[in-house]
Scaffold this active site. Structure first.
Site, PDB file in Angstrom:
ATOM      1  N   ASP A   1       2.139   4.696 -12.950  1.00  0.00           N
ATOM      2  CA  ASP A   1       3.439   4.228 -12.479  1.00  0.00           C
ATOM      3  C   ASP A   1       4.477   5.111 -13.152  1.00  0.00           C
ATOM      4  OD1 ASP A   1       2.492   2.337 -10.775  1.00  0.00           O
ATOM      5  OD2 ASP A   1       3.426   0.618 -11.763  1.00  0.00           O
TER       6      ASP A   1
ATOM      7  N   ASP B   1       7.359   3.478  -9.771  1.00  0.00           N
ATOM      8  CA  ASP B   1       7.740   2.103 -10.088  1.00  0.00           C
ATOM      9  C   ASP B   1       9.104   2.211 -10.760  1.00  0.00           C
ATOM     10  OD1 ASP B   1       7.909  -0.534 -10.587  1.00  0.00           O
ATOM     11  OD2 ASP B   1       6.042  -0.727 -11.716  1.00  0.00           O
TER      12      ASP B   1
ATOM     13  N   HIS C   1       3.039  -5.405  -3.456  1.00  0.00           N
ATOM     14  CA  HIS C   1       2.547  -6.754  -3.743  1.00  0.00           C
ATOM     15  C   HIS C   1       2.551  -7.525  -2.422  1.00  0.00           C
ATOM     16  CE1 HIS C   1       4.819  -5.591  -7.436  1.00  0.00           C
ATOM     17  NE2 HIS C   1       3.954  -6.299  -8.117  1.00  0.00           N
TER      18      HIS C   1
ATOM     19  N   HIS D   1       6.109   1.163 -19.863  1.00  0.00           N
ATOM     20  CA  HIS D   1       5.292   0.165 -20.566  1.00  0.00           C
ATOM     21  C   HIS D   1       4.710   0.768 -21.844  1.00  0.00           C
ATOM     22  CE1 HIS D   1       4.381  -2.239 -16.587  1.00  0.00           C
ATOM     23  NE2 HIS D   1       5.678  -2.105 -16.849  1.00  0.00           N
TER      24      HIS D   1
ATOM     25  N   ASP E   1       6.063  -8.727  -1.452  1.00  0.00           N
ATOM     26  CA  ASP E   1       7.015  -7.691  -1.007  1.00  0.00           C
ATOM     27  C   ASP E   1       6.989  -7.558   0.509  1.00  0.00           C
ATOM     28  OD1 ASP E   1       6.994  -7.109  -3.730  1.00  0.00           O
ATOM     29  OD2 ASP E   1       5.700  -5.341  -3.502  1.00  0.00           O
TER      30      ASP E   1
HETATM   31  C1  XUL Z   1       6.246  -4.715 -13.932  1.00  0.00           C
HETATM   32  C2  XUL Z   1       5.452  -3.727 -13.178  1.00  0.00           C
HETATM   33  C3  XUL Z   1       4.874  -4.200 -11.883  1.00  0.00           C
HETATM   34  C4  XUL Z   1       3.530  -3.673 -11.582  1.00  0.00           C
HETATM   35  C5  XUL Z   1       2.880  -4.255 -10.373  1.00  0.00           C
HETATM   36  O1  XUL Z   1       6.709  -4.257 -15.147  1.00  0.00           O
HETATM   37  O2  XUL Z   1       5.317  -2.601 -13.584  1.00  0.00           O
HETATM   38  O3  XUL Z   1       5.767  -3.878 -10.878  1.00  0.00           O
HETATM   39  O4  XUL Z   1       3.542  -2.284 -11.433  1.00  0.00           O
HETATM   40  O5  XUL Z   1       2.802  -5.631 -10.412  1.00  0.00           O
HETATM   41 CO    CO Z   2       4.358  -0.927 -12.805  1.00  0.00          CO
END
Ligand code: XUL
Ligand code: CO
Length: 445
Positions: free
Chosen positions: A296, A339, A101, A271, A104
């Site tokens: 991720d 992630d 990001h 997620h 970061d």
């Molecule tokens: C949050 C998440 C983020 C995204 C990028 O749950 O996964 O870190 O991957 O903004």
């Molecule tokens: Co993520």
């Protein structure tokens, strides 16, 4: 041995019998699996935020891990130290990619002009380091959720000024993604959702998010971004309801607003499980729509109901995930971005290396076992046979479109009563999976 992690050697593949905690047991970067090296198939990436920024802070306590890298936090000196530490880290683990990001990379100032100048400066520095190494940017993004101005979201904010600041951040993040050769740009809808409909115009908010995405596509293409835009679905957290709930919801959103040509999905394991799906499910939904872009890679916890971002250790899950990714033709612009963060009590820098070794070995095993499953062919053939009744006769007429309700009703009348549709044999199929999982006889090349 490097300035930031002096006690850590280059991590090498030593094989499954190795007792060295700082060695790969299964990830052998140059081993060829289904025509490509593991390194090319897996495209592992370091998430700047977890690896170089996150200290283990949680709702109940401050950080436990030192990420100062010898500099005062919040300074540009610290930002540069993170770059140096990050490159040493990627070098030692043999990671080819990173994701970041904007926030970061350099500290945010109150004045966005100052922040933008800092981002220019730090990304010049990153580019210099990239030019003298083989490190690449997988994807870039803007953090549109941490700053207090985004308390009601960014594209979904009720404030047009806040919306303009979101646009400004996206513009800068696209600039540096292009500058660093990133092949993806992510929209994770951090606070793009709502807490209560009593104060929310849901349709207006979604229309506005789509407008912002169109602007991002227009600008990105104008400055030469040839990669994919991604939506990263997540059902909740931080908001109670998030608009990008899961893969299916996000695909519907992209199609509704005419964004489906420029966007794919970045599917995150934790997620998907928060949305009540398996990781494999959301990967399949994305792949079936031709929108499986990137992943991720992480894992949730069966006992906790939130986004724990653990390093993946579940080889079954990794196998099912790699099975979907291979079936979809493998990664193109995307890859496997960890992630993930080590647990708060695992605060030593050495733990960061061991976390990545765990995650990389887990996905290496996932790749090996998924490739074995594909080569074995029993699962694929079972699915194929399960729909055999559509290959001729009445089934064929349905698939080819010549069937009508009348023709099917006449057919049913003649049959009077159908046979049961055939056993699903889930238990047998899981025994095939176990057989593949626990054999060493993987023929992969
Ligand atoms: C949050 C998440 C983020 C995204 C990028 O749950 O996964 O870190 O991957 O903004
Ligand atoms: Co993520």
């Amino acid at each position: 041995m490097g300035k930031y992690f002096p006690d850590i050697p280059e991590i090498k593949f030593e094989g499954s019998k190795s007792l060295n905690p700082l060695a790969f047991k299964f990830y052998d970067p140059d081993r060829v699996v289904l025509g490509k090296t593991m390194r090319e198939q897996l495209k592992f990436s370091m998430a700047w935020w977890h690896t170089l920024c996150a200290t283990g802070t949680d709702m109940f306590g401050v950080g436990t891990s030192d990420k100062s890298f010898g500099a005062e936090e919040g300074t540009m000196e610290h930002a540069r130290a993170k770059v140096d530490a990050g490159f040493e880290f990627m070098e030692k683990l043999g990671l080819d990619y990173f994701c970041a990001h904007d926030v970061d990379l350099a500290p945010e100032d109150e004045d966005i002009n100052v922040t933008n100048r800092r981002l220019d400066e730090i990304t010049d520095y990153i580019k210099e380091k990239m030019d003298s190494s083989n490190k690449k940017m997988l994807w870039g993004t803007a953090n549109l959720f941490s700053n207090p101005r985004y308390l009601n979201g960014a594209g979904s904010s009720n404030s047009a000024d806040v919306y303009a600041f979101a646009a400004a951040q996206i513009k800068t993040a696209l600039d540096f993604t292009v500058k660093l050769g990133g092949t993806g740009y992510v929209f994770w809808g951090g606070r793009e959702g709502y807490e209560t409909l009593l104060n929310t115009d849901m349709k207006f908010e979604q229309d506005n998010i789509a407008r912002l995405m169109h602007m991002a596509v227009d600008y990105g293409r104008k400055i030469g971004f040839k990669g994919d835009f991604y939506i990263e679905p997540k059902p909740k957290e931080p908001m109670k309801h998030q608009y990008d709930f899961d893969a299916a919801t996000s695909i519907e959103f992209l199609r509704r607003y005419g964004l489906e040509k420029d966007f794919k999905l970045n599917i995150e394991a934790n997620h998907a499980t928060l949305a009540g799906h398996t990781f494999q499910h959301d990967l399949r939904v994305a792949a079936d729509a031709g929108m499986l872009g990137s992943v991720d890679a992480n894992q949730g916890d069966y006992l906790l109901g939130w986004d724990t971002d653990e390093f993946p250790w579940d080889v079954y899950e990794a196998t099912f995930a790699m099975y979907e990714i291979l079936r979809a033709g493998g990664f193109k612009t995307g890859g496997l971005n960890f992630d993930a963060k080590n647990r708060r009590p695992s605060y030593a820098h050495k733990d960061m290396f061991m976390s990545f070794i765990l995650g990389m070995d887990t996905f290496a095993l996932g790749l090996i076992k998924a490739a074995s499953l594909l080569r074995d062919g029993r699962i694929g053939e079972f699915v194929n046979q399960r729909y055999a009744s559509y290959k001729d006769g009445i089934g064929k007429s349905i698939v080819e479109g010549s069937a009508t309700l009348e023709s099917l009703s006449n057919y049913a009348g003649e049959l009077a009563k159908p046979d049961l549709p055939g056993s699903g044999q889930e238990e047998y199929l899981m025994s095939v999976i176990n057989q593949i999982m626990f054999t060493n006889d993987d023929k992969l090349a």
